[in-house]
Design a protein around this motif. Sequence first.
Motif, PDB file in Angstrom:
ATOM      1  N   LEU A  84       0.853  -1.187  -0.092  1.00  0.00           N
ATOM      2  CA  LEU A  84       0.023  -0.074  -0.150  1.00  0.00           C
ATOM      3  C   LEU A  84       0.798   1.159  -0.024  1.00  0.00           C
ATOM      4  O   LEU A  84       1.709   1.461   0.775  1.00  0.00           O
ATOM      5  CB  LEU A  84      -1.027  -0.003   1.307  1.00  0.00           C
ATOM      6  CG  LEU A  84      -2.270   0.923   1.281  1.00  0.00           C
ATOM      7  CD1 LEU A  84      -3.302   0.107   0.063  1.00  0.00           C
ATOM      8  CD2 LEU A  84      -2.988   0.816   2.484  1.00  0.00           C
ATOM      9  N   PRO A  85       0.614   2.146  -0.899  1.00  0.00           N
ATOM     10  CA  PRO A  85       1.856   3.549  -1.009  1.00  0.00           C
ATOM     11  C   PRO A  85       1.685   4.069   0.258  1.00  0.00           C
ATOM     12  O   PRO A  85       2.743   4.526   0.434  1.00  0.00           O
ATOM     13  CB  PRO A  85       0.793   4.146  -2.296  1.00  0.00           C
ATOM     14  CG  PRO A  85       0.281   3.269  -3.129  1.00  0.00           C
ATOM     15  CD  PRO A  85      -0.230   1.991  -1.979  1.00  0.00           C
ATOM     16  N   SER A  86       0.647   4.128   1.125  1.00  0.00           N
ATOM     17  CA  SER A  86       0.733   4.978   2.575  1.00  0.00           C
ATOM     18  C   SER A  86       1.475   4.213   3.388  1.00  0.00           C
ATOM     19  O   SER A  86       2.101   4.863   4.299  1.00  0.00           O
ATOM     20  CB  SER A  86      -0.721   5.000   2.930  1.00  0.00           C
ATOM     21  OG  SER A  86      -1.332   3.805   3.417  1.00  0.00           O
ATOM     22  N   ILE A  87       1.795   2.759   3.161  1.00  0.00           N
ATOM     23  CA  ILE A  87       2.925   2.051   3.743  1.00  0.00           C
ATOM     24  C   ILE A  87       4.207   2.277   3.337  1.00  0.00           C
ATOM     25  O   ILE A  87       5.311   2.698   4.009  1.00  0.00           O
ATOM     26  CB  ILE A  87       2.421   0.734   3.964  1.00  0.00           C
ATOM     27  CG1 ILE A  87       0.933   0.610   4.781  1.00  0.00           C
ATOM     28  CG2 ILE A  87       3.616  -0.257   4.811  1.00  0.00           C
ATOM     29  CD1 ILE A  87       0.630  -0.896   4.782  1.00  0.00           C
ATOM     30  N   THR A  88       4.576   2.025   2.071  1.00  0.00           N
ATOM     31  CA  THR A  88       5.683   1.958   1.479  1.00  0.00           C
ATOM     32  C   THR A  88       6.292   3.383   1.533  1.00  0.00           C
ATOM     33  O   THR A  88       7.618   3.621   1.419  1.00  0.00           O
ATOM     34  CB  THR A  88       5.805   1.682  -0.126  1.00  0.00           C
ATOM     35  OG1 THR A  88       4.714   2.689  -0.642  1.00  0.00           O
ATOM     36  CG2 THR A  88       4.965   0.187  -0.199  1.00  0.00           C
ATOM     37  N   MET A  89       5.491   4.549   1.417  1.00  0.00           N
ATOM     38  CA  MET A  89       6.185   5.768   1.487  1.00  0.00           C
ATOM     39  C   MET A  89       6.521   6.268   2.954  1.00  0.00           C
ATOM     40  O   MET A  89       7.374   7.188   2.957  1.00  0.00           O
ATOM     41  CB  MET A  89       5.016   6.951   0.988  1.00  0.00           C
ATOM     42  CG  MET A  89       4.751   6.676  -0.333  1.00  0.00           C
ATOM     43  SD  MET A  89       3.550   8.207  -1.064  1.00  0.00           S
ATOM     44  CE  MET A  89       3.446   7.760  -2.697  1.00  0.00           C
ATOM     45  N   LEU A  90       6.135   5.486   3.910  1.00  0.00           N
ATOM     46  CA  LEU A  90       6.875   5.760   5.132  1.00  0.00           C
ATOM     47  C   LEU A  90       8.051   5.021   5.577  1.00  0.00           C
ATOM     48  O   LEU A  90       8.731   5.393   6.517  1.00  0.00           O
ATOM     49  CB  LEU A  90       5.556   5.509   6.284  1.00  0.00           C
ATOM     50  CG  LEU A  90       4.475   6.362   6.361  1.00  0.00           C
ATOM     51  CD1 LEU A  90       3.457   5.884   7.237  1.00  0.00           C
ATOM     52  CD2 LEU A  90       5.041   7.867   6.762  1.00  0.00           C
ATOM     53  N   ARG A  91       8.252   4.023   4.797  1.00  0.00           N
ATOM     54  CA  ARG A  91       9.517   3.259   4.792  1.00  0.00           C
ATOM     55  C   ARG A  91      10.830   4.278   4.596  1.00  0.00           C
ATOM     56  O   ARG A  91      10.759   5.215   3.759  1.00  0.00           O
ATOM     57  CB  ARG A  91       9.493   2.192   3.839  1.00  0.00           C
ATOM     58  CG  ARG A  91       8.626   1.195   4.289  1.00  0.00           C
ATOM     59  CD  ARG A  91       8.672   0.051   2.842  1.00  0.00           C
ATOM     60  NE  ARG A  91       7.524  -0.905   3.151  1.00  0.00           N
ATOM     61  CZ  ARG A  91       7.181  -1.657   2.335  1.00  0.00           C
ATOM     62  NH1 ARG A  91       7.671  -1.729   1.085  1.00  0.00           N
ATOM     63  NH2 ARG A  91       6.204  -2.651   2.532  1.00  0.00           N
ATOM     64  N   HIS A  92      12.041   4.025   5.584  1.00  0.00           N
ATOM     65  CA  HIS A  92      12.910   4.924   5.375  1.00  0.00           C
ATOM     66  C   HIS A  92      13.667   4.807   4.187  1.00  0.00           C
ATOM     67  O   HIS A  92      14.333   5.768   3.744  1.00  0.00           O
ATOM     68  CB  HIS A  92      13.968   4.222   6.321  1.00  0.00           C
ATOM     69  CG  HIS A  92      13.581   4.580   8.036  1.00  0.00           C
ATOM     70  ND1 HIS A  92      13.916   5.924   8.641  1.00  0.00           N
ATOM     71  CD2 HIS A  92      13.008   4.025   8.750  1.00  0.00           C
ATOM     72  CE1 HIS A  92      13.384   5.990   9.739  1.00  0.00           C
ATOM     73  NE2 HIS A  92      12.636   4.894   9.967  1.00  0.00           N
ATOM     74  N   ARG A  93      13.825   3.772   3.596  1.00  0.00           N
ATOM     75  CA  ARG A  93      14.351   3.513   2.169  1.00  0.00           C
ATOM     76  C   ARG A  93      13.739   4.045   0.919  1.00  0.00           C
ATOM     77  O   ARG A  93      13.987   4.048   0.009  1.00  0.00           O
ATOM     78  CB  ARG A  93      14.542   2.038   1.998  1.00  0.00           C
ATOM     79  CG  ARG A  93      13.242   1.283   1.957  1.00  0.00           C
ATOM     80  CD  ARG A  93      13.846  -0.363   1.762  1.00  0.00           C
ATOM     81  NE  ARG A  93      12.568  -1.257   1.587  1.00  0.00           N
ATOM     82  CZ  ARG A  93      11.771  -1.780   2.532  1.00  0.00           C
ATOM     83  NH1 ARG A  93      12.402  -1.249   3.734  1.00  0.00           N
ATOM     84  NH2 ARG A  93      11.019  -2.518   2.522  1.00  0.00           N
ATOM     85  N   ASP A  94      12.175   4.549   1.167  1.00  0.00           N
ATOM     86  CA  ASP A  94      11.509   5.005   0.149  1.00  0.00           C
ATOM     87  C   ASP A  94      11.964   6.594  -0.064  1.00  0.00           C
ATOM     88  O   ASP A  94      11.990   7.234   0.769  1.00  0.00           O
ATOM     89  CB  ASP A  94      10.080   5.111   0.463  1.00  0.00           C
ATOM     90  CG  ASP A  94       9.100   5.359  -0.744  1.00  0.00           C
ATOM     91  OD1 ASP A  94       8.883   4.576  -1.475  1.00  0.00           O
ATOM     92  OD2 ASP A  94       8.889   6.514  -0.685  1.00  0.00           O
ATOM     93  N   THR A 109      -0.743   9.368  -5.769  1.00  0.00           N
ATOM     94  CA  THR A 109      -1.071  10.961  -5.372  1.00  0.00           C
ATOM     95  C   THR A 109      -1.911  10.836  -4.137  1.00  0.00           C
ATOM     96  O   THR A 109      -1.638  11.706  -3.097  1.00  0.00           O
ATOM     97  CB  THR A 109      -1.759  11.336  -6.682  1.00  0.00           C
ATOM     98  OG1 THR A 109      -0.781  11.180  -7.536  1.00  0.00           O
ATOM     99  CG2 THR A 109      -1.992  13.129  -6.283  1.00  0.00           C
ATOM    100  N   TYR A 110      -2.788  10.021  -3.931  1.00  0.00           N
ATOM    101  CA  TYR A 110      -3.878  10.020  -2.815  1.00  0.00           C
ATOM    102  C   TYR A 110      -2.793   9.658  -1.488  1.00  0.00           C
ATOM    103  O   TYR A 110      -2.964  10.639  -0.583  1.00  0.00           O
ATOM    104  CB  TYR A 110      -4.943   8.898  -2.931  1.00  0.00           C
ATOM    105  CG  TYR A 110      -5.486   8.688  -1.690  1.00  0.00           C
ATOM    106  CD1 TYR A 110      -6.414   9.753  -1.146  1.00  0.00           C
ATOM    107  CD2 TYR A 110      -5.499   7.740  -0.806  1.00  0.00           C
ATOM    108  CE1 TYR A 110      -7.041   9.389   0.222  1.00  0.00           C
ATOM    109  CE2 TYR A 110      -6.019   7.357   0.406  1.00  0.00           C
ATOM    110  CZ  TYR A 110      -6.893   8.214   0.972  1.00  0.00           C
ATOM    111  OH  TYR A 110      -7.546   8.268   1.962  1.00  0.00           O
ATOM    112  N   ALA A 111      -1.863   8.705  -1.772  1.00  0.00           N
ATOM    113  CA  ALA A 111      -1.237   8.132  -0.354  1.00  0.00           C
ATOM    114  C   ALA A 111      -0.311   9.448  -0.178  1.00  0.00           C
ATOM    115  O   ALA A 111      -0.094   9.672   1.296  1.00  0.00           O
ATOM    116  CB  ALA A 111      -0.560   7.095  -0.694  1.00  0.00           C
ATOM    117  N   ARG A 112       0.421  10.185  -1.117  1.00  0.00           N
ATOM    118  CA  ARG A 112       1.279  11.297  -0.787  1.00  0.00           C
ATOM    119  C   ARG A 112       0.501  12.318   0.147  1.00  0.00           C
ATOM    120  O   ARG A 112       0.906  12.894   1.051  1.00  0.00           O
ATOM    121  CB  ARG A 112       1.797  11.638  -2.007  1.00  0.00           C
ATOM    122  CG  ARG A 112       2.930  13.014  -1.854  1.00  0.00           C
ATOM    123  CD  ARG A 112       3.465  13.310  -3.054  1.00  0.00           C
ATOM    124  NE  ARG A 112       4.650  14.297  -2.996  1.00  0.00           N
ATOM    125  CZ  ARG A 112       4.118  15.558  -2.838  1.00  0.00           C
ATOM    126  NH1 ARG A 112       3.019  16.051  -2.823  1.00  0.00           N
ATOM    127  NH2 ARG A 112       5.398  16.669  -2.533  1.00  0.00           N
TER     128      ARG A 112
END
Length: 275
Positions: A93-103, A236-239
């Motif tokens: 889920l983008p809202s998860i992956t975007m919070l990862r340190h490596r993203d 875009t929504y997750a960001r």
Amino acid sequence: MPTSFRLARIPKTMTKVLPKFDKYTLYARLFPAVIAAAPAIALAWTVIAGKEVRLVQAIAGTALAVLLMVFADIARRRGKAIEPRLIARMGGLPSITMLRHRDPTFDAPTKARMHAFLAEKLAEAAPTAEQEAAAPEAADGFYTRAGNWLREHTRNKKKFDILFNENITYGYRRNLFALKWPALILNILIVVGTAVYWWVQQGPLDLLPVFVIAFLHAAYLATFSTRSALEEASRTYARQLLLSTESAELRKPPPAAAKPRTRKKKAEGPDALAT
């Protein structure tokens, strides 16, 4: 339009039973279903255009309301069905992956503020880069809970109107993409059916508008209803969802608890006037 074709005015009793869709249901669920069925709607209109039809007789208000609700529900269910594959293709889920340190979506200072804010709201420590690398599932658990908290606290459509509109865009693209192949198959059936009709009847090209609509419809679906467009809307929504952690609305301190009001005792005795 032939003079014999007359539509009766919609009576007030019908308008009362027509469903009143909210903005999300209208744009993200009903519109994709109507767009997917556009060639069939054009065919039906062409077939009845030369006949006298009274709208009240053709379809009752209650039946129309049910039909619209069914369209919206089908679009939603088809859209939800493809979501797991979409999420898996994007790596989560983008809202998860975007919070990862490596993203790399957000720079390090912005992401650090997000982590600190969400950790405070969840009352648990955010994972460090080392902890995330050592236990990625545990880190994603924190990011999942953070995303859930944000979604629950950004439901106010007026205060978070940009986020709400991005959610509508994602819902529209998801549901239309889910209906893409059924709609294209419907196009083929209509084109073949009308071609057979022309061949058998040897009549005028009265169904030519249906061919034009079917062609434009297929071109639109093939060009714009794509997986990449859907993934773009999802990111875009997750960001925007994660950027809501920067909003003054969510960062406002909680309102102070009102102090209990105490009843004043009536002064008694000779000291009463001294107060």
